[in-house]
Design a protein around this motif. Structure first.
Motif, short mmCIF file in Angstrom:
data_model
loop_
_atom_site.label_atom_id
_atom_site.label_comp_id
_atom_site.label_asym_id
_atom_site.label_seq_id
_atom_site.Cartn_x
_atom_site.Cartn_y
_atom_site.Cartn_z
N LEU A 1 -8.66 -59.31 -117.43
CA LEU A 1 -7.26 -59.74 -117.55
C LEU A 1 -6.52 -59.31 -116.28
O LEU A 1 -6.56 -58.16 -115.86
CB LEU A 1 -6.60 -59.10 -118.77
CG LEU A 1 -7.25 -59.45 -120.13
CD1 LEU A 1 -6.51 -58.73 -121.25
CD2 LEU A 1 -7.22 -60.96 -120.36
N VAL A 2 -5.81 -60.29 -115.67
CA VAL A 2 -5.04 -60.04 -114.46
C VAL A 2 -3.57 -60.30 -114.78
O VAL A 2 -3.21 -61.39 -115.25
CB VAL A 2 -5.49 -60.94 -113.30
CG1 VAL A 2 -4.65 -60.67 -112.07
CG2 VAL A 2 -6.96 -60.69 -113.00
N LEU A 3 -2.73 -59.29 -114.54
CA LEU A 3 -1.30 -59.41 -114.81
C LEU A 3 -0.57 -59.71 -113.49
O LEU A 3 -0.66 -58.94 -112.53
CB LEU A 3 -0.77 -58.13 -115.43
CG LEU A 3 -1.39 -57.72 -116.78
CD1 LEU A 3 -0.80 -56.41 -117.26
CD2 LEU A 3 -1.18 -58.83 -117.81
#
Length: 324
Positions: free
Chosen positions: A318-320
């Motif tokens: 997951l990349v924010l």
């Protein structure tokens, strides 16, 4: 105890504490008994805030001494009591059917039934067994029918209301040596021969106990008197048993030519009695093995399914984007 007294005497001379008195010392000494819990509570009650380190160490030493003496006394007395009341401890023999996947030796069962029939059946009953139970285990159906036909069984009533005797059938129970318990006791000087259907499960360490009992007869040691009509056997509780030594070399002639030694006959009859008490053992072990195999395959399938389904979720990243 003398060492504790000397320590207490030196402590009373050299201690500077005002809270420990001579009466307190006598209380400590009187509490050095096997009752450890009461002694510990008393020590806790008398521990004053101003007591010295020497007093605490002395109390711990007395506490440990009482505990060790109590344990040693119990360890010394208990085995003698058990041996006298419950008989000599039986050795553990390597029975071939005790393994996880082991089965009965059916030739030994047949020989054991022969020993029971020729030696034991004159006094001991097996009220839970029928002749048909032997079919496919130790004998063929024709052999069992011929065996059952050798006895006569009371049956009836007939058309005239009378009881009559008939040849035994395969569905009949094993014959009883006595009509009732009173007749059995009268014929055996007051002793009652137990039923052997479940004897290996009714006695502690059953197989080893029965084998040791059958082969354990010997002369009583010096100082041990056995009254008339009883026989010395250290494996029997109390050491005196009403059953005489029944097995001796050559007492039975085996059909298959196996040498009929005392230990061989005892082994075979114990195997037969074990089968009589647990005739379902082989089927139970086989069913347990099948269930273990099925559950193992199910566990492997469940582990693979979990890894297949959850590997995507556990391996994703997951990349924010906090900027946009």
């Amino acid at each position: 105890m003398n060492r504790i007294m000397s320590h207490l005497s030196r402590f009373r001379v050299g201690s500077k504490s005002k809270h420990v008195t001579q009466a307190h010392d006598r209380t400590i000494i009187s509490k050095v008994t096997p009752n450890i819990s009461a002694f510990a509570s008393k020590l806790h009650h008398h521990d004053a805030p101003g007591a010295s380190e020497g007093s605490k160490s002395l109390k711990i030493l007395a506490f440990l001494g009482a505990g060790v003496s109590g344990l040693l006394g119990f360890a010394t007395v208990a085995p003698c009591f058990d041996e006298a009341a419950e008989g000599l401890h039986c050795p553990n023999y390597p029975w071939p059917h005790k393994g996880i996947l082991s089965s009965y030796n059916h030739a030994s069962i047949r020989r054991g039934h022969q020993v029971y029939q020729q030696v034991c059946a004159s006094c001991h009953s097996m009220s839970l067994l029928s002749f048909r139970d032997l079919v496919g285990v130790a004998y063929t159906e024709e052999e069992v029918k011929a065996m059952a036909a050798e006895i006569e069984v009371e049956d009836g009533p007939n058309d005239e209301g009378e009881m009559f005797m008939r040849p035994g059938k395969i569905s009949d129970k094993f014959p009883q040596p006595y009509k009732n318990e009173q007749a059995a006791r009268y014929a055996n000087a007051g002793a009652y021969p137990p039923d052997l259907s479940l004897i290996t499960k009714a006695r502690h360490n059953g197989q080893n106990y029965v084998f040791s009992l059958l082969t354990g007869y010997r002369d009583p040691p010096a100082g041990v008197e056995i009254r008339e009509g009883l026989y010395y056997n250290p494996y029997f509780p109390g050491g005196a048993i009403a059953m005489p030594k029944m097995l001796s070399d050559g007492a039975v002639e085996y059909e298959d030519g196996t040498p009929a030694t005392e230990s061989q006959m005892a082994k075979d009859v114990v195997t037969f009695l074990t089968w009589a008490a647990e005739p379902e053992m082989e089927e139970r072990k086989l069913m347990g093995f099948k269930w273990i195999l099925v559950l193992s395959l199910a566990l492997i399938a469940a582990g693979y399914q979990r890894r297949l389904r959850w590997s995507v979720l556990k391996s994703r990243k997951l990349v924010l984007d906090v900027v946009n």
